[in-house]
Design an enzyme around this catalytic site. Sequence first.
Site, PDB file in Angstrom:
ATOM      1  N   GLY A   1       1.787  -0.680  -1.411  1.00  0.00           N
ATOM      2  CA  GLY A   1       1.694  -0.542   0.044  1.00  0.00           C
ATOM      3  C   GLY A   1       3.017  -0.067   0.606  1.00  0.00           C
TER       4      GLY A   1
ATOM      5  CD  GLN B   1       8.005  -0.947   3.386  1.00  0.00           C
ATOM      6  OE1 GLN B   1       6.797  -0.740   3.410  1.00  0.00           O
ATOM      7  NE2 GLN B   1       8.612  -1.518   2.351  1.00  0.00           N
TER       8      GLN B   1
ATOM      9  CB  CYS C   1       8.888  -6.175   0.075  1.00  0.00           C
ATOM     10  SG  CYS C   1       9.037  -4.945   1.382  1.00  0.00           S
ATOM     11  CG  LEU C   2       8.137  -0.484  -2.723  1.00  0.00           C
ATOM     12  CD1 LEU C   2       7.529   0.857  -2.342  1.00  0.00           C
ATOM     13  CD2 LEU C   2       8.565  -0.503  -4.186  1.00  0.00           C
TER      14      LEU C   2
ATOM     15  CG  HIS D   1       3.795  -7.157   2.508  1.00  0.00           C
ATOM     16  ND1 HIS D   1       4.603  -7.993   1.764  1.00  0.00           N
ATOM     17  CD2 HIS D   1       4.494  -6.002   2.672  1.00  0.00           C
ATOM     18  CE1 HIS D   1       5.749  -7.360   1.509  1.00  0.00           C
ATOM     19  NE2 HIS D   1       5.706  -6.156   2.034  1.00  0.00           N
ATOM     20  CD  GLU D   2       2.528  -2.607   3.362  1.00  0.00           C
ATOM     21  OE1 GLU D   2       3.453  -2.152   4.069  1.00  0.00           O
ATOM     22  OE2 GLU D   2       2.698  -2.955   2.173  1.00  0.00           O
TER      23      GLU D   2
ATOM     24  CG  HIS E   1       6.757  -3.833   6.196  1.00  0.00           C
ATOM     25  ND1 HIS E   1       8.098  -4.046   6.042  1.00  0.00           N
ATOM     26  CD2 HIS E   1       6.218  -3.957   4.954  1.00  0.00           C
ATOM     27  CE1 HIS E   1       8.367  -4.299   4.752  1.00  0.00           C
ATOM     28  NE2 HIS E   1       7.234  -4.255   4.079  1.00  0.00           N
TER      29      HIS E   1
HETATM   30 NI    NI Z   1       6.931  -4.531   2.039  1.00  0.00          NI
END
Ligand code: NI
Length: 168
Positions: free
Chosen positions: A43, A48, A88-89, A130-131, A134
């Site tokens: 995701g 991000q 998370c990236l 989660h997204e 963000h």
């Molecule tokens: Ni993330």
Amino acid sequence: MKVLTYPNPKLLKKALKVAVIDRSVNKLVRQMFDLMYKEGGVGLAAPQAGYSLRLAVINLTKKPPDELVLINPLIAEQSGSVIQEEGCLSVPGITAPVGRSARLVCRALDLNGNEINLTAEDLLARAIQHEIDHLDGVLFINRLEPEERQKIKKKLQELEHANNQRLK
Ligand code: NI
């Protein structure tokens, strides 16, 4: 395009609604999927990638037919709760258990501007929450129990230090 990492302030801002789904949005979605695949994530949210837009891409299988685009998503219903390890990236090298709703209904627009009502559970429900976090400037590390937060404190400080060095 690069994935911004903690503690970049752009990750902590509430993103703006997508007003028009035009060619630039289509292009951004494509770039976000490519970046997500390159980084090995399932995701990615527009903030991000440095864009303050309420837009996220998800693909749990990492295979193109399963691409999911969520524009201006919101959670219409949710129930149950599950605690599971999450990463998370934008917070590389750190995972921790996070409590999330087990099931939800997500309302969003797709790239054609059509409304989608998506019922999700398990990993997909987790990814959507989660997204959307963000898009509200919330990272999973902000949702940890105090003792879990304590466990990753040192690694977070290392990330802060590494990124501050980069900005100098
Ligand atoms: Ni993330």
